[in-house]
Motif scaffolding. Sequence first.
Motif, PDB file in Angstrom:
ATOM      1  N   ASN A  62       0.776  -1.229  -0.016  1.00 14.49           N
ATOM      2  CA  ASN A  62       0.048  -0.136   0.029  1.00 14.49           C
ATOM      3  C   ASN A  62       0.763   1.240   0.065  1.00 14.49           C
ATOM      4  N   LEU A  63       2.155   1.082   0.383  1.00 15.69           N
ATOM      5  CA  LEU A  63       2.883   2.436   0.351  1.00 15.69           C
ATOM      6  C   LEU A  63       4.001   2.317  -0.757  1.00 15.69           C
ATOM      7  N   SER A  64       4.072   1.254  -1.374  1.00 21.65           N
ATOM      8  CA  SER A  64       5.381   0.918  -2.276  1.00 21.65           C
ATOM      9  C   SER A  64       6.603   1.422  -1.867  1.00 21.65           C
ATOM     10  N   ILE A  65       6.519   1.048  -0.276  1.00 18.66           N
ATOM     11  CA  ILE A  65       8.195   1.420   0.157  1.00 18.66           C
ATOM     12  C   ILE A  65       8.233   0.232   0.873  1.00 18.66           C
ATOM     13  N   ALA A  83      -1.608   0.498  13.488  1.00 17.69           N
ATOM     14  CA  ALA A  83      -2.716   1.405  12.814  1.00 17.69           C
ATOM     15  C   ALA A  83      -3.146   0.128  11.749  1.00 17.69           C
ATOM     16  N   THR A  84      -2.201  -0.496  10.849  1.00 17.09           N
ATOM     17  CA  THR A  84      -2.852  -1.209   9.805  1.00 17.09           C
ATOM     18  C   THR A  84      -3.491  -2.336  10.375  1.00 17.09           C
ATOM     19  N   PHE A  85      -3.079  -2.741  11.787  1.00 25.08           N
ATOM     20  CA  PHE A  85      -3.849  -3.896  12.373  1.00 25.08           C
ATOM     21  C   PHE A  85      -5.185  -3.602  12.559  1.00 25.08           C
ATOM     22  N   GLU A  86      -5.301  -2.223  13.132  1.00 19.15           N
ATOM     23  CA  GLU A  86      -6.761  -1.661  13.182  1.00 19.15           C
ATOM     24  C   GLU A  86      -7.589  -1.500  12.027  1.00 19.15           C
ATOM     25  N   PHE A  87      -6.954  -1.149  11.207  1.00 21.94           N
ATOM     26  CA  PHE A  87      -7.624  -0.817   9.762  1.00 21.94           C
ATOM     27  C   PHE A  87      -8.114  -2.267   9.109  1.00 21.94           C
ATOM     28  N   LEU A  88      -7.474  -3.335   9.382  1.00 16.72           N
ATOM     29  CA  LEU A  88      -7.838  -4.534   9.128  1.00 16.72           C
ATOM     30  C   LEU A  88      -8.917  -5.229   9.900  1.00 16.72           C
ATOM     31  N   TYR A  89      -8.589  -5.162  11.186  1.00 17.34           N
ATOM     32  CA  TYR A  89      -9.400  -6.001  12.012  1.00 17.34           C
ATOM     33  C   TYR A  89     -10.189  -5.335  13.047  1.00 17.34           C
ATOM     34  N   PRO A  91     -12.973  -3.321  11.951  1.00 15.53           N
ATOM     35  CA  PRO A  91     -13.841  -2.671  10.992  1.00 15.53           C
ATOM     36  C   PRO A  91     -14.691  -1.627  11.464  1.00 15.53           C
ATOM     37  N   ASN A  92     -15.238  -1.814  12.838  1.00 12.21           N
ATOM     38  CA  ASN A  92     -16.133  -0.835  13.332  1.00 12.21           C
ATOM     39  C   ASN A  92     -15.467   0.609  13.926  1.00 12.21           C
ATOM     40  N   LEU A  93     -14.160   0.687  13.947  1.00 19.17           N
ATOM     41  CA  LEU A  93     -13.591   1.809  14.066  1.00 19.17           C
ATOM     42  C   LEU A  93     -13.378   2.471  12.688  1.00 19.17           C
ATOM     43  N   SER A  94     -13.607   3.886  12.725  1.00 20.04           N
ATOM     44  CA  SER A  94     -13.648   4.363  11.615  1.00 20.04           C
ATOM     45  C   SER A  94     -12.278   4.943  11.141  1.00 20.04           C
ATOM     46  N   ILE A  95     -11.772   5.035   9.598  1.00 19.52           N
ATOM     47  CA  ILE A  95     -10.280   5.448   9.268  1.00 19.52           C
ATOM     48  C   ILE A  95      -9.847   6.655  10.109  1.00 19.52           C
ATOM     49  N   LYS A  96     -10.800   7.609   9.879  1.00 22.33           N
ATOM     50  CA  LYS A  96     -10.569   8.857  10.760  1.00 22.33           C
ATOM     51  C   LYS A  96     -10.247   9.081  12.173  1.00 22.33           C
ATOM     52  N   ILE A  97     -10.892   8.030  12.886  1.00 29.16           N
ATOM     53  CA  ILE A  97     -10.581   8.033  14.458  1.00 29.16           C
ATOM     54  C   ILE A  97      -9.184   7.294  14.725  1.00 29.16           C
ATOM     55  N   ILE A  98      -9.182   6.109  13.722  1.00 34.86           N
ATOM     56  CA  ILE A  98      -7.920   5.467  14.072  1.00 34.86           C
ATOM     57  C   ILE A  98      -6.715   6.279  13.783  1.00 34.86           C
ATOM     58  N   ILE A  99      -6.704   7.140  12.743  1.00 37.15           N
ATOM     59  CA  ILE A  99      -5.625   8.131  12.285  1.00 37.15           C
ATOM     60  C   ILE A  99      -5.322   9.065  13.319  1.00 37.15           C
ATOM     61  N   GLY A 126      -5.005   3.239   5.080  1.00 41.90           N
ATOM     62  CA  GLY A 126      -6.320   3.124   5.684  1.00 41.90           C
ATOM     63  C   GLY A 126      -7.044   3.171   4.352  1.00 41.90           C
ATOM     64  N   LYS A 127      -7.080   4.133   3.573  1.00 39.19           N
ATOM     65  CA  LYS A 127      -8.077   4.147   2.582  1.00 39.19           C
ATOM     66  C   LYS A 127      -8.007   2.962   1.421  1.00 39.19           C
ATOM     67  N   ASN A 128      -6.675   2.581   1.414  1.00 35.47           N
ATOM     68  CA  ASN A 128      -6.449   1.218   0.359  1.00 35.47           C
ATOM     69  C   ASN A 128      -6.923  -0.002   0.961  1.00 35.47           C
ATOM     70  N   LEU A 129      -6.868  -0.160   2.352  1.00 33.20           N
ATOM     71  CA  LEU A 129      -7.285  -1.288   2.887  1.00 33.20           C
ATOM     72  C   LEU A 129      -8.601  -1.343   3.105  1.00 33.20           C
ATOM     73  N   ARG A 130      -9.406  -0.102   3.400  1.00 33.86           N
ATOM     74  CA  ARG A 130     -10.750  -0.334   3.630  1.00 33.86           C
ATOM     75  C   ARG A 130     -11.784  -0.417   2.306  1.00 33.86           C
ATOM     76  N   LYS A 131     -10.741  -0.023   1.101  1.00 36.10           N
ATOM     77  CA  LYS A 131     -11.389  -0.331  -0.105  1.00 36.10           C
ATOM     78  C   LYS A 131     -11.237  -1.600  -0.626  1.00 36.10           C
ATOM     79  N   LEU A 132     -10.321  -2.510  -0.064  1.00 39.76           N
ATOM     80  CA  LEU A 132     -10.330  -3.749  -0.383  1.00 39.76           C
ATOM     81  C   LEU A 132     -11.497  -4.532   0.328  1.00 39.76           C
ATOM     82  N   ASP A 133     -11.942  -3.929   1.440  1.00 42.59           N
ATOM     83  CA  ASP A 133     -12.983  -4.686   2.292  1.00 42.59           C
ATOM     84  C   ASP A 133     -14.111  -4.436   1.450  1.00 42.59           C
ATOM     85  N   GLU A 134     -14.403  -3.363   0.981  1.00 35.21           N
ATOM     86  CA  GLU A 134     -15.721  -2.965   0.310  1.00 35.21           C
ATOM     87  C   GLU A 134     -16.017  -3.940  -0.823  1.00 35.21           C
ATOM     88  N   ARG A 135     -14.846  -4.246  -1.733  1.00 35.67           N
ATOM     89  CA  ARG A 135     -14.725  -5.118  -2.623  1.00 35.67           C
ATOM     90  C   ARG A 135     -15.129  -6.566  -2.536  1.00 35.67           C
TER      91      ARG A 135
END
Length: 136
Positions: A62-65, A83-89, A91-99, A126-135
Amino acid sequence: MKIKYSPKNNPRVIIIQKLYGFLINNEEAIEFPKHRFKKFIKEVVNGSIERNELLEDELNKNLSINMKEKSFDKVFQIILKAATFEFLYKPNLSIKIIIKEYLNASNFFIEDSQTKYLNALLDTVGKNLRKLDERI
């Protein structure tokens, strides 16, 4: 002016400290303090440790680094992993709150000038990982 909260009250500060101790300082035992969010803290710390390789893979994608490169400060790496753990596991916490929570916690570890960069990285991941969830 930024308001600095007590690090003892901030669960993300404790998460960062525990992960840093285990992953960077090679501490063997992790002791969790009495805290009203102890269950959450333990879940994020233990989950991040158990899924360390997966989290690094996700960050690399997701960061290409490459996370193994010395391009990131060790504390940055810990914050990104947690934070990545929280983005993935969590899902009831919003990206904005985690950040927001990790940016507040980062004030105890990194300079203010670095928080904009951290904010951008967390937002991208956060946006990249949550986009994956939506698909799915």
